[in-house]
Motif scaffolding. Structure first.
Motif, PDB file in Angstrom:
ATOM      1  N   ALA A 148      44.861  37.569 -27.140  1.00 14.60           N
ATOM      2  CA  ALA A 148      44.627  37.971 -25.797  1.00 14.60           C
ATOM      3  C   ALA A 148      43.708  39.122 -25.702  1.00 14.60           C
ATOM      4  O   ALA A 148      42.637  39.170 -25.027  1.00 14.60           O
ATOM      5  CB  ALA A 148      45.878  38.185 -25.006  1.00 14.60           C
ATOM      6  N   THR A 149      43.872  40.268 -26.697  1.00 15.34           N
ATOM      7  CA  THR A 149      43.021  41.188 -26.481  1.00 15.34           C
ATOM      8  C   THR A 149      41.560  41.197 -27.220  1.00 15.34           C
ATOM      9  O   THR A 149      40.584  41.562 -26.671  1.00 15.34           O
ATOM     10  CB  THR A 149      43.810  42.566 -27.682  1.00 15.34           C
ATOM     11  N   LEU A 150      41.634  40.253 -28.345  1.00 11.95           N
ATOM     12  CA  LEU A 150      40.301  40.176 -29.361  1.00 11.95           C
ATOM     13  C   LEU A 150      39.604  38.816 -28.697  1.00 11.95           C
ATOM     14  O   LEU A 150      38.285  38.804 -28.709  1.00 11.95           O
ATOM     15  CB  LEU A 150      40.473  40.276 -30.495  1.00 11.95           C
ATOM     16  N   GLY A 151      40.315  38.041 -28.359  1.00 14.71           N
ATOM     17  CA  GLY A 151      39.460  36.692 -27.932  1.00 14.71           C
ATOM     18  C   GLY A 151      38.743  35.876 -28.742  1.00 14.71           C
ATOM     19  O   GLY A 151      38.019  35.267 -28.622  1.00 14.71           O
ATOM     20  N   VAL A 152      39.266  35.913 -29.942  1.00 15.12           N
ATOM     21  CA  VAL A 152      38.997  35.323 -31.403  1.00 15.12           C
ATOM     22  C   VAL A 152      40.249  34.733 -32.097  1.00 15.12           C
ATOM     23  O   VAL A 152      41.502  35.467 -31.821  1.00 15.12           O
ATOM     24  CB  VAL A 152      38.039  36.377 -32.205  1.00 15.12           C
ATOM     25  N   PRO A 153      40.025  33.939 -33.017  1.00 16.18           N
ATOM     26  CA  PRO A 153      41.266  33.342 -33.738  1.00 16.18           C
ATOM     27  C   PRO A 153      41.641  34.624 -34.587  1.00 16.18           C
ATOM     28  O   PRO A 153      41.024  35.660 -35.016  1.00 16.18           O
ATOM     29  CB  PRO A 153      40.434  32.404 -34.736  1.00 16.18           C
ATOM     30  N   GLY A 155      31.236  42.168 -33.263  1.00 16.89           N
ATOM     31  CA  GLY A 155      31.222  40.654 -33.012  1.00 16.89           C
ATOM     32  C   GLY A 155      31.719  40.100 -34.264  1.00 16.89           C
ATOM     33  O   GLY A 155      31.227  39.002 -34.672  1.00 16.89           O
ATOM     34  N   TYR A 156      33.419  40.109 -34.433  1.00 14.90           N
ATOM     35  CA  TYR A 156      33.869  39.351 -35.740  1.00 14.90           C
ATOM     36  C   TYR A 156      34.180  38.158 -35.142  1.00 14.90           C
ATOM     37  O   TYR A 156      34.475  37.683 -34.067  1.00 14.90           O
ATOM     38  CB  TYR A 156      35.259  40.189 -35.808  1.00 14.90           C
ATOM     39  N   ARG A 157      33.813  37.087 -36.298  1.00 15.06           N
ATOM     40  CA  ARG A 157      34.054  35.711 -36.128  1.00 15.06           C
ATOM     41  C   ARG A 157      35.582  35.483 -35.833  1.00 15.06           C
ATOM     42  O   ARG A 157      36.010  34.694 -34.873  1.00 15.06           O
ATOM     43  CB  ARG A 157      33.707  34.890 -36.946  1.00 15.06           C
ATOM     44  N   GLY A 162      36.482  40.532 -39.228  1.00 13.76           N
ATOM     45  CA  GLY A 162      37.241  41.738 -38.947  1.00 13.76           C
ATOM     46  C   GLY A 162      38.545  41.509 -40.099  1.00 13.76           C
ATOM     47  O   GLY A 162      39.113  40.307 -39.991  1.00 13.76           O
ATOM     48  N   HIS A 163      39.070  42.441 -40.706  1.00 14.44           N
ATOM     49  CA  HIS A 163      40.096  42.460 -41.553  1.00 14.44           C
ATOM     50  C   HIS A 163      40.810  43.663 -41.668  1.00 14.44           C
ATOM     51  O   HIS A 163      40.347  44.875 -42.505  1.00 14.44           O
ATOM     52  CB  HIS A 163      39.631  42.210 -43.208  1.00 14.44           C
ATOM     53  N   GLY A 164      41.809  43.638 -40.703  1.00 11.63           N
ATOM     54  CA  GLY A 164      42.801  45.031 -40.544  1.00 11.63           C
ATOM     55  C   GLY A 164      43.672  45.235 -41.486  1.00 11.63           C
ATOM     56  O   GLY A 164      44.181  44.334 -42.096  1.00 11.63           O
ATOM     57  N   ILE A 165      44.326  46.425 -41.680  1.00 14.27           N
ATOM     58  CA  ILE A 165      45.256  46.899 -42.604  1.00 14.27           C
ATOM     59  C   ILE A 165      46.260  47.942 -41.817  1.00 14.27           C
ATOM     60  O   ILE A 165      47.483  48.159 -42.278  1.00 14.27           O
ATOM     61  CB  ILE A 165      44.854  47.708 -43.695  1.00 14.27           C
TER      62      ILE A 165
END
Length: 302
Positions: free
Chosen positions: A147-152, A99-101, A70-73
């Protein structure tokens, strides 16, 4: 001990399905901008988000065959306003679906309060002041994202057209200190660094040498165009040759580098061509192979 081979991928846009259908075996991962999967009618709208179901379904064709990042703007973490919780909820839903890494945002400001508009879009990434106050603002939001996404979580260095004078700390120092505080990683955009070298006379060697090499999880490559005396990060061409030189030299120094991603905008697909995108993928694979075959350097950063 040799380094792991970074995965090779593309930033997703409406032209990428044709690339994946023709040369999908060269693509290990797809990087998704979730903000492009819905229409946002603003914080005051009764029904704020309208999802682009056709685009989501098209992307879903490839989700089982390729890793997703995932790559947000849109969250604009450096903005001095609370994080947009409704937008964050949409990002979280996108993550549950694909399911973003890991998930990245930009160390640039896209939202600025403006009179009666609580979250006015700046239209481009604005430079920020690298100081203790910003470190506190971004640090809290990174922790919320984690905390929200649980991924790096990773932050990307931006393109700067007008530098902030006399910063309290350099951008690499800011990234290092943010990592120390939160564990936040870095998405190192080599083309953005190239643009800042051309526009601001930054020294890439000084910049990269000042980074804690442990924090770099992903690298972006891209190409751009000059415009009215500036060099732009327009994602409009293949990557300049010097970017591959930097990747060859510095890639093996980043022990946690897990992905290399080529960015281009769909409006330039005809200019770059399918053959051009394939050539970029092949060069990324060659770079990734070289990185994985290089001996792990002795850590020198302190």
């Amino acid at each position: 001990m040799a380094l792991a081979k970074p995965s090779v991928g593309l930033l997703y846009n409406p032209a990428v399905p044709a690339v994946l259908d023709a040369a999908g075996t060269l693509v290990d991962h797809i990087e998704v901008i979730p903000d492009r999967l819905w229409y946002d009618f603003g914080t005051g709208a009764e029904h704020r988000f309208s999802h682009a179901h056709t685009a989501i379904a098209e992307l879903g064709r490839f989700a089982g065959r390729h890793a997703m990042i995932g790559h947000g703007i849109g969250l604009s973490l450096p903005s001095a306003m609370p994080i947009d919780e409704d937008l964050l909820a949409e990002v979280a839903a996108s993550h549950r679906h694909f399911g973003y890494r890991w998930y990245s945002e930009h160390l640039s400001m896209f939202l600025a309060p403006g009179g009666s508009v609580p979250n006015a879009q700046a239209g481009m990434g604005l430079p920020v002041v690298h100081d203790a106050e910003l470190l506190e603002i971004v640090g809290r939001k990174v922790e919320l994202l984690q905390a929200t996404l649980g991924v790096p979580i990773a932050l990307e260095n931006g393109t700067i057209f007008s530098a902030v004078p006399n910063p309290e700390m350099s951008e690499p120092e800011f990234m290092n200190r943010l990592h120390e505080r939160t564990g936040c990683k870095m998405l190192l955009d080599l083309h953005n660094l190239y643009a800042n070298m051309r526009n601001l006379n930054w020294s890439p060697a000084e910049y990269l040498g000042a980074l804690d090499p442990e924090i770099v999880i992903e690298v972006h490559v891209a190409g751009g165009d000059p415009l009215r005396g500036h060099y732009t990060d327009s994602h409009s061409r293949r990557s300049p040759a010097v970017i591959w030189d930097w990747l060859e030299e510095w890639g093996p120094r980043f022990p946690n580098l897990a992905a290399i991603t080529f960015e281009y905008h769909e409006s330039y697909h005809k200019r770059i061509g399918l053959a051009g995108v394939v050539a970029e993928l092949e060069k990324m694979h060659a770079a990734a192979e070289a990185i994985s075959g290089a001996p792990q350097p002795t850590p020198a950063f302190a």
